[in-house]
Every structure is written in C-alpha cells, then in structure tokens.
Design an enzyme around this catalytic site. Structure first.
Site, PDB file in Angstrom:
ATOM      1  N   PRO A 190       0.812  -1.217   0.000  1.00  0.00           N
ATOM      2  CA  PRO A 190       0.000   0.000   0.000  1.00  0.00           C
ATOM      3  C   PRO A 190       0.846   1.269   0.000  1.00  0.00           C
ATOM      4  O   PRO A 190       1.948   1.304   0.540  1.00  0.00           O
ATOM      5  CB  PRO A 190      -0.799  -0.123   1.304  1.00  0.00           C
ATOM      6  N   LYS A 217       4.347   4.333   6.132  1.00  0.00           N
ATOM      7  CA  LYS A 217       3.499   3.160   5.940  1.00  0.00           C
ATOM      8  C   LYS A 217       3.299   2.382   7.236  1.00  0.00           C
ATOM      9  O   LYS A 217       2.889   1.224   7.224  1.00  0.00           O
ATOM     10  CB  LYS A 217       4.100   2.257   4.862  1.00  0.00           C
TER      11      LYS A 217
END
Length: 275
Positions: free
Chosen positions: A2, A51
C-alpha cells in the site's frame, strides 16, 4: 504494498472510530503477542508515519502495525460479518460501537509509546506529516540528492529518503516529470520539484480510497501505472513494462518511451504483476 495515503486513510478512520473508547475486546492474535489482552484499555489516538500505524493506549503503550503486501484494517459495527476470513485476523479491537479488525498484519509489536521512534526513526520525512514544513522538504531533498548514483525509480521507493511513496506514485511521478525511472538521481532536473509532486499526489488522494493521478475519479485513473501495452494518454505510444530493482526490492515499472526519454531496459512481454 500500500501507498502512504492508504495507510494515512486507515489511520484517520481508526482514529475517528476508536479514540476515547474503552476496549471491550482487545485480542492480539499475532504469534508474538497472543499473551497480551488489551481489554479495558482506552484508545488515546492513532497515528500514521509513512506506511506504519501506531494505535496508542492509556497505559502508555502503542500497537504498531505495518500492512506489507496484503495487510489491512477493517471497521465494522458490532454483529456485522467480517469481509475476510477469521483465521486471517491478527488483532480485534472492539468498543461498544465499533469493531476494528486487523487482517494479515505480519509486522506487529506492542511497545511503549515513548519508544515509537525505534521503529520509524530511520525513515525520511513523512510526506503526509500534518506538520510538514520547509525543514522537512529540505531534509528530503538532502537525502534524495545524496543518492545521486542510484536510479530515481528506486530512490523514490526508499523510505529512508522520504516516507510514503509506493510503486504507484513512483511510476506516476516519473511520468509527470518526464523522466525515465532508470535515470540516475544526479541527472534528474529539479529534484525539489520531484519531492513536491510526490507530496502533492499523496495529499490529493489522502482522504479517499480512489487513487487518481489524472484528476479524474474512477477505476484505473492513472497515466501509466498498470497500463502496460495500452496507449499513452498523452501521445498514444504503447506503455512499456519492465522490472526495476533486485531480489525482494524488485518492482514492476511502467513508462512511456516517448514522454519519458532516457535510459531504459528491454521491456518484458509477460503480464505485469498486480500491486
């Protein structure tokens, strides 16, 4: 893996759902954490750093999680069915009103909140830091230009340079700046502009699940990412695909040879791997 905006949005939603709530259920199903029970703890906040996610509790501890390739946090109302199998759940944090389930979270740690920097202190400036300043931009630029002998596509992915860019934004930033991902960082015109654009694209998409770089919302609204073999939206040239990086750091790169002149390998013919 992601992008930083996906993690940012997950943190924002968890923060709104859990902050101030006392956990009626606080199961940690990760092999290293199964002996811990967080029931009775109050959530004091949720923060994203690049992240990484930190869920903070009133006993001075934080639950760290990292999505890696397939992890995610889901929010449900009590009694709702989960959208992923129960055996994939690694954390269940439930208040009277909401249930947060962390699925396939391979990296988790319970640590003192004061020691969060032990896990993220090595990162470059977080492009979605709400306190972003000229100092952050200058530090990102210093780290970026210090990698002058490396390919810009790989440097953009290096979280020690600046945190938040994944393969999607690496690809799109290179296209929008008109540079091949294989250009040496030392040869990149206006590196400060590359950093500013990286932050701009992440900010543009930080509050919505759809990730658009073209300005249009909808599925696959990207210039070249995951469009291998299709026509460039600008010039009509076929988008090319090749792998960049070695071993576990290898990623699929997409580029338009007309809009992004410069060094490039022989394109592959195989179908590109999905994110």
């Amino acid at each position: 893996m992601p992008e930083g905006d996906t993690v940012y949005l997950a943190g924002k939603r968890l923060r709104a759902a859990l902050t101030g709530g006392t956990l009626l259920r606080g199961e940690l199903r990760h092999p290293r954490l199964v002996e811990h029970d967080l029931a009775g703890r109050t959530v004091t906040g949720v923060a994203s750093v690049g992240k990484h996610l930190f869920t903070r509790f009133d006993d001075g501890r934080s639950l760290h999680s990292h999505f890696r390739m397939d992890g995610s946090w889901h929010l449900y109302r009590p009694g709702m069915s989960w959208q992923r199998p129960a055996h994939e759940a690694r954390a269940v944090l439930a208040t009277a009103d909401r249930v947060a389930v962390g699925f396939a979270l391979h990296d988790m740690e319970l640590l003192p909140t004061a020691e969060e920097s032990r896990l993220v202190g090595h990162l470059g400036p977080d492009l979605l830091d709400p306190d972003w300043s000229e100092d952050h931009a200058a530090e990102a630029l210093r780290r970026f230009t210090a990698r002058g002998a490396s390919e810009v596509g790989s440097v953009l992915l290096e979280q020690r340079v600046m945190a938040g860019v994944g393969n999607l934004y690496k690809t799109e930033v290179c296209f929008l700046r008109g540079i091949s991902p294989w250009t040496l960082t030392a040869d990149v015109p206006d590196p400060a502009g590359v950093i500013a654009l990286s932050r701009e694209l992440l900010l543009r998409n930080a509050d919505r699940p759809e990730q658009s770089t073209t300005g249009e919302l909808g599925r696959n609204q990207h210039w070249v990412f995951e469009r291998g073999g299709q026509r460039c939206r600008r010039c009509g040239t076929r988008i090319r695909v090749a792998e960049q990086g070695d071993g576990v750091y290898a990623r699929v790169a997409y580029w338009c040879p007309t809009c992004q002149p410069g060094p490039a390998p022989v394109p592959t013919r195989r179908p590109p791997r999905r994110r």
